[in-house]
Design an enzyme around this catalytic site. Structure first.
Site, short mmCIF file in Angstrom:
data_model
loop_
_atom_site.label_atom_id
_atom_site.label_comp_id
_atom_site.label_asym_id
_atom_site.label_seq_id
_atom_site.Cartn_x
_atom_site.Cartn_y
_atom_site.Cartn_z
N ASP A 259 0.85 -1.17 0.00
CA ASP A 259 0.00 0.00 0.00
C ASP A 259 0.90 1.23 0.00
OD1 ASP A 259 -3.23 0.56 1.59
OD2 ASP A 259 -2.13 1.74 0.10
C1 GLC Z 1 -4.41 4.29 -0.16
C2 GLC Z 1 -5.29 3.15 0.27
C3 GLC Z 1 -5.44 2.06 -0.74
C4 GLC Z 1 -5.37 2.67 -2.14
C5 GLC Z 1 -3.97 3.18 -2.33
C6 GLC Z 1 -3.75 3.80 -3.71
O1 GLC Z 1 -3.58 4.64 0.90
O2 GLC Z 1 -4.97 2.54 1.51
O3 GLC Z 1 -6.68 1.39 -0.50
O4 GLC Z 1 -5.68 1.68 -3.10
O5 GLC Z 1 -3.60 4.11 -1.32
O6 GLC Z 1 -4.57 4.90 -3.88
#
Ligand code: GLC
Length: 719
Positions: A259
């Protein structure tokens, strides 16, 4: 490009080029423009040539990112372009928690197809969805982003979304690959505080939190995103245990992505000393792609120094190359990105109609003391409350500016019921400010009206990522507005707009009708109007328990009996029992509950045998009749209770469900097949097994089980 060509390509790559394939940068930083920010700000790194990019707003931006990249990349390896498409792209449909209340996999698949058509036109190759984090704590703002508190319902809805978005051929220009997230158990964060620690016994993890992710991988999801939380002390992005589950137990050989910035955050967790340590830990746990922490820029030196074997780097790079190959990007790096297609598919009539049906089917009628549906000639109608004229009805994880396309509640009423004499008053906000100055005007309008539609809830920015709350209350002066409106006009229907479950206890006592629409997306107005005036019959069922009070949380239907169960009915004080002095044990509204404008009578539940063996299984037949005057859809639910097992089993567990349409007076028999494997559980020693003995099968909904029947399962003794 064939596999052998991929190996040849890998052989030509330098260590820097290999590392680049595992680095994901934010498109906003590269292009210096764009509205989607989904993580902490960082500096751009023009020195890095990434293998993938996230966050961009249009086909034009996608094409620019790809063409700039291909002009700079020596080997012309196309970018993977990724974006969050959580409940629609340009056409938004209800938040996933609402979609879970539809219990309609076909509808979810249709929404997935629609979202993929629009996202692919915008240039998306991979979307960071579905989010399958089982959640039972409404303090956590991301509970809106998952489908249910139940792993079976969550998994089936998530798998439907994967089928819809990916289709049969990822090369098709209107399909996108899915990245199931957040692995794992992000929804079990302590105290409902986002990014917080998760501590779970392995059998609970495997039984309640892992199945939904697996269901999506079995449906073909191509990527997994690790979660921010620690799991029993180990950050998920560095968890070799979770990787063993994915790679060895489940056989997942696709790409694993971190993430946003999570690899670099291993230092904040205190498990890594420096960035080299971060990279070694994440690579050691087979996290293939580094989203935006840029720590993987150190991989070439770590390979040269022997800290990371080049074979590990090659394996990760090959997984990324294979996904690009499967998407056909080597032959067509644009995939579906096309501004003309964007114009044609965005918000097209077919998509708006799908979004409206989804908003109707995910709404849950919680209470109706005979005042809904509203009469066709209702006289003067007052639409009151913070959402009365607001377009922010899409919920979190809608693209910036989605409200400009929203059909508001008054617009919807005027579309559906053009003859209604409608006036609006906001009364107060659904945010923190307790400014009651608008309440008097709203109360006066209510006093002068024949009917009141009172909209209450929480502002859409109060749920979503980083949006945990320590209360489940209606923010601001809403409860004052509610009390004063009810006092002057009892013919008031409450309609709720919110992302997390809220405490409805006072409202449920005095409001004659409550329709829960969650955040229904852009077709909120027409959907609400059609539901309130009976052009559509509510059929949603709660996919999450609604608590009587915050103190009950975490709360879910598949609870254990305990050694000192509280006697039913769930009222009064019973010393020496598992109960509260100041609240019931049961939720205010239970999982699986939801009313209709017609009446369904559950006539019987029968099984084809009283004793069944683990090899032959069991057939359960449930007869349901529509005893009312209008057609209606009903979610027929099958619950089971394993009465005796070496590990305590839930007092109720949903085993299967089916949504049916019944005409007035029609009776249907719903037949469920029960196989032994559905009755298995994880014991404390890590065994996944079922045991012979007595089981009770019921229908109805949680805490309201009907026609309970006891049946015995026998098992061949192990030789
Ligand atoms: C965010 C979220 C995740 C998302 C990612 C990209 O922090 O936790 O769910 O897909 O970043 O945007």
């Amino acid at each position: 490009m064939k596999q052998e060509e991929l190996w040849k390509l890998l052989g030509e790559m330098t260590l820097e080029e290999k590392a680049g394939q595992l680095i994901q940068l934010d498109g906003r930083l590269i292009l210096g423009r764009g509205d989607r920010q989904t993580g902490p700000e960082t500096e751009n790194r023009p020195d890095l040539l990434p293998g993938s990019v996230l966050n961009f707003d249009s086909a034009e931006m996608a094409r620019e990112l790809q063409s700039r990249h291909l002009s700079e990349d020596r080997l012309k390896i196309p970018l993977l372009l990724m974006l969050d498409v959580i409940h629609g792209h340009r056409t938004t449909y209800p938040i996933p928690l609402a979609m879970g209340c539809s219990f309609d996999e076909g509808l979810m698949e249709e929404c997935g197809k629609m979202a993929a058509r629009e996202a692919a036109a915008c240039g998306v190759h991979v979307t960071f969805a579905p989010m399958m984090d089982t959640a039972r704590d409404p303090r956590w703002g991301r509970i809106m982003e998952t489908c249910s508190e139940d792993p079976l319902v969550n998994g089936r809805m998530g798998a439907a979304l994967v089928r819809g978005m990916q289709g049969e051929d990822l090369r098709a220009g209107d399909r996108v690959a899915c990245c199931v997230k957040h692995f794992a158990a992000y929804g079990a964060g302590e105290a409902g505080r986002d990014y917080n620690r998760v501590d779970l016994p392995e059998n609970t993890l495997r039984e309640q939190y892992l199945p939904a992710y697996r269901a999506c991988l079995e449906a073909g999801a191509r990527m997994v995103m690790t979660s921010f939380n620690t799991l029993n002390g180990v950050p998920a992005v560095a968890s070799t245990f979770l990787r063993r589950v994915l790679r060895e137990e489940w056989g997942f050989d696709g790409v694993i992505i971190s993430d946003y910035n999570a690899i670099g955050e291993l230092m904040n967790h205190g498990v890594a000393e420096d960035e080299d340590d971060c990279a070694c830990l994440a690579m050691g746990a087979e996290c293939d792609v580094d989203m935006m922490s840029l720590v993987y820029a150190r991989l070439p030196d770590l390979v040269r120094s022997g800290k990371i074997p080049e074979a590990a780097l090659d394996a990760a790079v090959m997984r990324v190359l294979r996904l690009k190959q499967e998407l056909g990007l080597f032959e067509n790096p644009w995939h579906g990105a096309d501004p003309e297609t964007e114009k044609r598919v965005y918000l097209c009539e077919a998509h708006r109609e799908t979004a409206r049906r989804a908003a109707e089917e995910s709404a849950v009628l919680l209470k109706n003391e005979g005042i809904l549906p509203l009469p066709g000639n209702p006289g003067k109608v007052a639409l009151i409350g913070p959402f009365a004229t607001d377009a922010h009805l899409n919920g979190a994880w809608s693209r910036p500016g989605a409200e400009e396309d929203t059909v508001t509640l008054p617009e919807g009423i005027r579309q559906v019921m053009p003859g209604v004499e409608l006036r609006t008053a906001r009364g107060c906000s659904a945010e923190w400010n307790v400014d009651p100055s608008g309440i008097a005007e709203a109360v006066e309008l209510a006093r002068q009206s024949d009917w009141v539609i009172l909209t209450l809830g929480e502002a859409e920015w109060l749920s979503g990522e980083g949006r945990s709350r320590t209360e489940l209350s209606f923010p601001g002066a809403q409860m004052q507005l509610f009390r004063e409106i009810l006092a002057v006009n009892p013919r008031t229907v409450v309609v709720l707009f919110h992302g997390r479950p809220l405490v409805l206890t006072e409202i449920s006592r005095t409001a004659p009708a409550i329709l829960d629409m969650w955040f229904p997306g852009q077709q909120a107005g027409p959907a609400m109007a059609r539901l309130l005036w009976g052009h559509a019959n509510p059929c949603g069922k709660l996919s999450v328990s609604l608590p009587w009070t915050l103190g009950q949380v975490p709360l879910s239907h598949n609870r254990l009996n305990t050694g000192r169960p509280k006697p039913q009915p769930d009222t009064g004080v019973f010393p020496f029992t598992s109960s509260y002095l100041d609240a019931p044990n049961l939720p205010l509204y239970s999982f699986g509950n939801g009313l209709s404008y017609t009446e369904f009578v559950y006539e019987s539940l029968e099984t084809d045998r009283e004793v069944f063996s683990d090899t032959e299984g069991l057939t359960v037949r449930i007869r349901v009749r529509n005893a009312g005057e209008r057609p209606g859809k009903e979610v027929v639910q099958l619950y089971v209770r394993d009465l005796v097992a070496r590990v305590a089993r839930p007092v109720q567990q949903i085993l299967d469900y089916r949504k049916i349409l019944l005409q007035p007076g029609e009776t249907q028999e719903v037949v469920f097949r029960v196989e032994e494997k559905q009755l298995r559980f994880w014991d404390a020693e890590g065994n996944f097994l079922s045991e012979s003995g007595d089981f009770e099968f019921s229908t109805g909904w949680a805490d309201h089980l009907l026609h309970t029947k006891r049946v015995q399962m026998t098992k061949r003794e192990a030789v």
